[in-house]
Design a protein around this motif. Structure first.
Motif, PDB file in Angstrom:
ATOM      1  N   VAL A   9       9.359 -16.627 -49.063  1.00 45.38           N
ATOM      2  CA  VAL A   9       7.980 -16.163 -49.165  1.00 45.38           C
ATOM      3  C   VAL A   9       7.924 -14.743 -49.707  1.00 45.38           C
ATOM      4  N   ILE A  10       8.765 -13.869 -49.156  1.00 44.77           N
ATOM      5  CA  ILE A  10       8.714 -12.464 -49.573  1.00 44.77           C
ATOM      6  C   ILE A  10       9.174 -12.300 -51.026  1.00 44.77           C
ATOM      7  N   LEU A  11      10.181 -13.081 -51.434  1.00 45.51           N
ATOM      8  CA  LEU A  11      10.636 -13.010 -52.833  1.00 45.51           C
ATOM      9  C   LEU A  11       9.511 -13.426 -53.771  1.00 45.51           C
ATOM     10  N   ALA A  12       8.849 -14.545 -53.438  1.00 41.26           N
ATOM     11  CA  ALA A  12       7.780 -15.059 -54.299  1.00 41.26           C
ATOM     12  C   ALA A  12       6.579 -14.118 -54.294  1.00 41.26           C
ATOM     13  N   LYS A  13       6.236 -13.629 -53.097  1.00 42.90           N
ATOM     14  CA  LYS A  13       5.044 -12.782 -52.986  1.00 42.90           C
ATOM     15  C   LYS A  13       5.238 -11.447 -53.722  1.00 42.90           C
ATOM     16  N   ALA A  14       6.406 -10.817 -53.544  1.00 43.12           N
ATOM     17  CA  ALA A  14       6.657  -9.535 -54.214  1.00 43.12           C
ATOM     18  C   ALA A  14       6.647  -9.708 -55.732  1.00 43.12           C
ATOM     19  N   ARG A  15       7.244 -10.795 -56.198  1.00 42.20           N
ATOM     20  CA  ARG A  15       7.284 -11.006 -57.654  1.00 42.20           C
ATOM     21  C   ARG A  15       5.898 -11.316 -58.207  1.00 42.20           C
ATOM     22  N   THR A  16       5.105 -12.044 -57.429  1.00 42.94           N
ATOM     23  CA  THR A  16       3.729 -12.325 -57.866  1.00 42.94           C
ATOM     24  C   THR A  16       2.925 -11.031 -57.931  1.00 42.94           C
ATOM     25  N   MET A  17       3.064 -10.189 -56.911  1.00 46.44           N
ATOM     26  CA  MET A  17       2.336  -8.915 -56.902  1.00 46.44           C
ATOM     27  C   MET A  17       2.779  -8.035 -58.075  1.00 46.44           C
ATOM     28  N   TYR A  18       4.075  -8.048 -58.368  1.00 46.88           N
ATOM     29  CA  TYR A  18       4.540  -7.247 -59.492  1.00 46.88           C
ATOM     30  C   TYR A  18       3.995  -7.786 -60.820  1.00 46.88           C
ATOM     31  N   GLY A  19       3.753  -9.076 -60.871  1.00 48.24           N
ATOM     32  CA  GLY A  19       3.182  -9.676 -62.084  1.00 48.24           C
ATOM     33  C   GLY A  19       1.788  -9.164 -62.400  1.00 48.24           C
ATOM     34  N   ARG A  20       1.134  -8.581 -61.403  1.00 47.61           N
ATOM     35  CA  ARG A  20      -0.223  -8.050 -61.613  1.00 47.61           C
ATOM     36  C   ARG A  20      -0.200  -6.579 -62.024  1.00 47.61           C
ATOM     37  N   ARG A  21       0.967  -6.057 -62.384  1.00 44.46           N
ATOM     38  CA  ARG A  21       1.095  -4.641 -62.770  1.00 44.46           C
ATOM     39  C   ARG A  21       0.305  -4.352 -64.049  1.00 44.46           C
ATOM     40  N   LEU A  22       0.149  -3.066 -64.329  1.00 46.49           N
ATOM     41  CA  LEU A  22      -0.513  -2.667 -65.567  1.00 46.49           C
ATOM     42  C   LEU A  22       0.323  -3.102 -66.756  1.00 46.49           C
ATOM     43  N   LYS A  23      -0.336  -3.638 -67.761  1.00 45.82           N
ATOM     44  CA  LYS A  23       0.348  -4.085 -68.976  1.00 45.82           C
ATOM     45  C   LYS A  23       0.117  -3.066 -70.106  1.00 45.82           C
ATOM     46  N   GLU A  24       0.750  -3.338 -71.237  1.00 51.26           N
ATOM     47  CA  GLU A  24       0.660  -2.412 -72.369  1.00 51.26           C
ATOM     48  C   GLU A  24      -0.788  -2.171 -72.775  1.00 51.26           C
ATOM     49  N   ALA A  25      -1.608  -3.251 -72.751  1.00 53.02           N
ATOM     50  CA  ALA A  25      -3.016  -3.099 -73.138  1.00 53.02           C
ATOM     51  C   ALA A  25      -3.755  -2.177 -72.167  1.00 53.02           C
ATOM     52  N   ASP A  26      -3.404  -2.254 -70.868  1.00 47.66           N
ATOM     53  CA  ASP A  26      -4.035  -1.363 -69.880  1.00 47.66           C
ATOM     54  C   ASP A  26      -3.688   0.093 -70.169  1.00 47.66           C
ATOM     55  N   TYR A  27      -2.412   0.332 -70.458  1.00 45.49           N
ATOM     56  CA  TYR A  27      -2.014   1.711 -70.750  1.00 45.49           C
ATOM     57  C   TYR A  27      -2.712   2.230 -72.016  1.00 45.49           C
ATOM     58  N   SER A  28      -2.885   1.355 -72.992  1.00 46.01           N
ATOM     59  CA  SER A  28      -3.581   1.780 -74.219  1.00 46.01           C
ATOM     60  C   SER A  28      -5.004   2.224 -73.894  1.00 46.01           C
ATOM     61  N   GLU A  29      -5.662   1.455 -73.025  1.00 46.99           N
ATOM     62  CA  GLU A  29      -7.036   1.820 -72.648  1.00 46.99           C
ATOM     63  C   GLU A  29      -7.057   3.094 -71.813  1.00 46.99           C
ATOM     64  N   LEU A  30      -6.109   3.221 -70.892  1.00 45.77           N
ATOM     65  CA  LEU A  30      -6.070   4.426 -70.047  1.00 45.77           C
ATOM     66  C   LEU A  30      -5.820   5.679 -70.893  1.00 45.77           C
ATOM     67  N   LEU A  31      -4.991   5.540 -71.914  1.00 43.42           N
ATOM     68  CA  LEU A  31      -4.702   6.687 -72.775  1.00 43.42           C
ATOM     69  C   LEU A  31      -5.929   7.111 -73.591  1.00 43.42           C
TER      70      LEU A  31
END
Length: 361
Positions: A9-31
């Protein structure tokens, strides 16, 4: 059977949460954002930080409040994951809070030394406010050494900081105090990992921290010896608890008289050869970029819940640090491309073999 289920459960949950991280497009908008408020608005409306930024007044928010809200979200994630891994919670919860306490203590010392006025607008995330051994509101409002002594009374910091606070009219030795506090922090953390974890899980957890300590010591030696021109004994006092570097290795680095001589010692180690390929603008980035790469590997491939969980925490801390870097870059008027070079992002941390790193002191 329950333990195996919890691990999965913890392996799957941590990896799923990490999958929701900021992506390149998010950083482009933040910049593209022009202010802290615009950054907060983007995070609230377009990213996983929406709940953390809910109710924020975009026209009034300052960097400290935004950073505190993002860190609270990270600690909420941590608590959520620890429901399945009590040993990790027991081992690391205090260390995260202690790290923040030390930073607040050092900020206060710096303010007292500079005789700067007390700031009235402080926002502490609930995890820190409720978990700290210190009266944080009293700490940030300390007006003199006597106030600071009262705040640390009865805590482990009283003994550690006492020698630095004996003369209430003298400047507090910030550099040496920083060394003492972080040596205490990391020594305790390494002992705790060694005591509570075993086998490959222990080996991987230690590698996350040891590689960071090793490379931080390399950076400290270069800074102290080459950039500040200190002698060997002074530089030695700035070192953190050693990770995998032997005393002999550190001594050889300390004896170096140029950055190239110190690097030549590092080149004899596998960690060092990788570190010297790290793309960086400032020398201080090397430990964090290497730590990011190690945690990226572990979050994908480690089979140990504790390792994946801690990797998630470090990667999320890096993401928050990237957001703060964008805000600070905007504050100092840097162009988006200049700020981007300072961010720790996937696929951008290593030079190709033979490629020269652009760097500043």
């Amino acid at each position: 059977m329950f333990a195996a289920l919890s691990s999965n459960v913890i392996l799957a949950k941590a990896r799923t949460m990490y999958g929701r991280r900021l992506k390149e497009a998010d950083y482009s908008e933040l910049l593209k954002c022009r202010s802290v408020g615009e950054v907060a608005g983007y995070l609230k409306n377009h990213t996983v930080y929406g709940k953390a930024c809910a109710g924020i007044a975009e026209s009034e928010v300052h960097r400290g409040e935004l950073e505190s809200r993002l860190k609270q979200k990270l600690m909420d994630d941590y608590a959520s994951l620890c429901k399945y891994e009590a040993q990790v919670d027991k081992t690391f919860s205090r260390s995260f809070i202690q790290h923040d306490e030390i930073q607040l203590l050092l900020d206060t010392v710096m303010r007292l030394n500079a005789k700067n006025p007390v700031k009235e607008d402080h926002y502490f995330p609930p995890y820190l406010l409720h978990g700290s051994q210190l009266n944080l509101n009293a700490l940030v409002r300390a007006k003199n050494v006597e106030d600071l002594k009262n705040v640390i009374q009865g805590t482990p910091y009283e003994e550690l900081m006492g020698p630095f606070l004996e003369d209430e009219n003298a400047q507090i030795d910030y550099t040496e105090l920083e060394n003492v506090l972080y040596r205490y922090h990391y020594s305790g953390l390494m002992r705790t990992i060694s005591k509570h974890f075993f086998g490959n899980a222990k080996k991987q957890l230690l590698s996350i921290y040891q590689s960071k300590l090793d490379l931080s010591n390399y950076v400290r030696i270069v800074r102290m010896k080459i950039q500040y021109g200190t002698d060997v004994e002074t530089a030695k006092k700035a070192l953190l608890p050693t990770g995998t570097f032997s005393k002999e290795t550190l001594e050889k680095m300390l004896q170096g008289n140029t950055e190239e001589e110190i690097q030549s010692v590092l080149e004899h180690m596998e960690l060092g050869r990788k570190a010297l390929r790290v793309r960086h603008v400032y020398l201080d980035e090397i430990p964090d970029r290497m730590n990011y790469e190690l945690c990226r590997h572990y979050i994908d491939f480690s089979i140990y819940p504790a390792v994946v969980l801690i990797s998630y925490i470090f990667l999320s801390q890096t993401e928050i640090s990237n957001i703060v870097t964008i805000i600070e870059g905007k504050r100092y008027g840097l162009e988006a491309e200049e700020i981007k070079k300072l961010l720790i992002l996937e696929g951008l941390n290593f030079n190709k073999v033979g490629q020269t790193t652009q760097k500043r002191a």
